[in-house]
Scaffold this active site. Sequence first.
Site, PDB file in Angstrom:
ATOM      1  N   ARG A 156      41.088  58.772  51.189  1.00 39.65           N
ATOM      2  CA  ARG A 156      41.495  58.531  49.800  1.00 39.65           C
ATOM      3  C   ARG A 156      40.546  59.242  48.841  1.00 39.65           C
ATOM      4  NH1 ARG A 156      45.896  55.263  49.918  1.00 39.65           N
ATOM      5  NH2 ARG A 156      46.039  54.030  51.831  1.00 39.65           N
ATOM      6  N   ASP A 157      41.145  59.839  47.802  1.00 39.31           N
ATOM      7  CA  ASP A 157      40.344  60.511  46.785  1.00 39.31           C
ATOM      8  C   ASP A 157      39.473  59.481  46.070  1.00 39.31           C
ATOM      9  OD1 ASP A 157      40.690  63.464  45.171  1.00 39.31           O
ATOM     10  OD2 ASP A 157      39.691  61.840  44.081  1.00 39.31           O
ATOM     11  N   GLU A 187      37.133  72.261  42.905  1.00 37.54           N
ATOM     12  CA  GLU A 187      35.768  71.730  42.798  1.00 37.54           C
ATOM     13  C   GLU A 187      35.036  71.751  44.127  1.00 37.54           C
ATOM     14  OE1 GLU A 187      36.075  67.778  41.254  1.00 37.54           O
ATOM     15  OE2 GLU A 187      36.979  68.451  39.372  1.00 37.54           O
ATOM     16  N   HIS A 236      41.431  71.561  50.975  1.00 37.59           N
ATOM     17  CA  HIS A 236      41.986  70.209  50.962  1.00 37.59           C
ATOM     18  C   HIS A 236      43.345  70.253  50.293  1.00 37.59           C
ATOM     19  CE1 HIS A 236      39.291  70.814  47.537  1.00 37.59           C
ATOM     20  NE2 HIS A 236      40.099  70.053  46.820  1.00 37.59           N
TER      21      HIS A 236
HETATM   22  P1  AMP Z   1      39.713  69.983  43.759  1.00 41.20           P
HETATM   23  O1  AMP Z   1      39.549  70.035  42.272  1.00 41.20           O
HETATM   24  O2  AMP Z   1      41.084  70.372  44.212  1.00 41.20           O
HETATM   25  O3  AMP Z   1      38.601  70.718  44.483  1.00 41.20           O
HETATM   26  O4  AMP Z   1      39.612  68.436  44.134  1.00 41.20           O
HETATM   27  C1  AMP Z   1      38.465  67.825  44.635  1.00 41.20           C
HETATM   28  C2  AMP Z   1      38.774  66.360  44.765  1.00 41.20           C
HETATM   29  O5  AMP Z   1      37.792  65.761  45.590  1.00 41.20           O
HETATM   30  C3  AMP Z   1      38.760  65.600  43.439  1.00 41.20           C
HETATM   31  O6  AMP Z   1      40.040  64.978  43.248  1.00 41.20           O
HETATM   32  C4  AMP Z   1      37.638  64.571  43.628  1.00 41.20           C
HETATM   33  O7  AMP Z   1      37.921  63.331  43.014  1.00 41.20           O
HETATM   34  C5  AMP Z   1      37.574  64.459  45.143  1.00 41.20           C
HETATM   35  N1  AMP Z   1      36.292  64.022  45.695  1.00 41.20           N
HETATM   36  C6  AMP Z   1      35.061  64.509  45.405  1.00 41.20           C
HETATM   37  N2  AMP Z   1      34.129  63.875  46.146  1.00 41.20           N
HETATM   38  C7  AMP Z   1      34.797  63.000  46.928  1.00 41.20           C
HETATM   39  C8  AMP Z   1      34.394  62.046  47.920  1.00 41.20           C
HETATM   40  N3  AMP Z   1      33.100  61.886  48.255  1.00 41.20           N
HETATM   41  N4  AMP Z   1      35.341  61.297  48.521  1.00 41.20           N
HETATM   42  C9  AMP Z   1      36.649  61.449  48.182  1.00 41.20           C
HETATM   43  N5  AMP Z   1      37.088  62.329  47.270  1.00 41.20           N
HETATM   44  C10 AMP Z   1      36.176  63.081  46.649  1.00 41.20           C
END
Ligand code: AMP
Length: 120
Positions: A31-32, A98, A103
């Site tokens: 889960r995010d 990010e 993913h």
């Molecule tokens: P993106 O912008 O597509 O790279 O999305 C990165 C996602 O990773 C974001 O929706 C964050 O909320 C999520 N995220 C970052 N760190 C974690 C973590 N430790 N566990 C779960 N989700 C994370």
Amino acid sequence: MYDPENIFAKILRGEIPCNKVFEDDHALAFRDIAPQAPVHVLVIPKGAYVSMDDFSENASDAEIAGFIRAVGQVARELGLVEPGYRLLANHGPDSHQEVPHLHVHIFAGQPLGPMLTTKT
Ligand code: AMP
């Protein structure tokens, strides 16, 4: 260049926890941490791939098949097929990627609105 210190690499190595919903030989889903929908799950391949660009060019056929099958299986196991869901994978700066480990986001749990709100 893949950064082995990215946060999803640390999750795969078990160095930091995640809220796991699925795991097999090819993929991990969790889960995010900052959900943007009632259901917001991330599916990641176990291999070291920066994004879909890297994965689609360099992963083996078995890795690609295993990952794509895992995405579908996660959605089925979460009961999302009937109500529907949205997949999203960011690559590079314009997308605001990010975390530099491939993913796929699965969003679901409510009507998800228009595909993009950004105006050109
Ligand atoms: P993106 O912008 O597509 O790279 O999305 C990165 C996602 O990773 C974001 O929706 C964050 O909320 C999520 N995220 C970052 N760190 C974690 C973590 N430790 N566990 C779960 N989700 C994370």
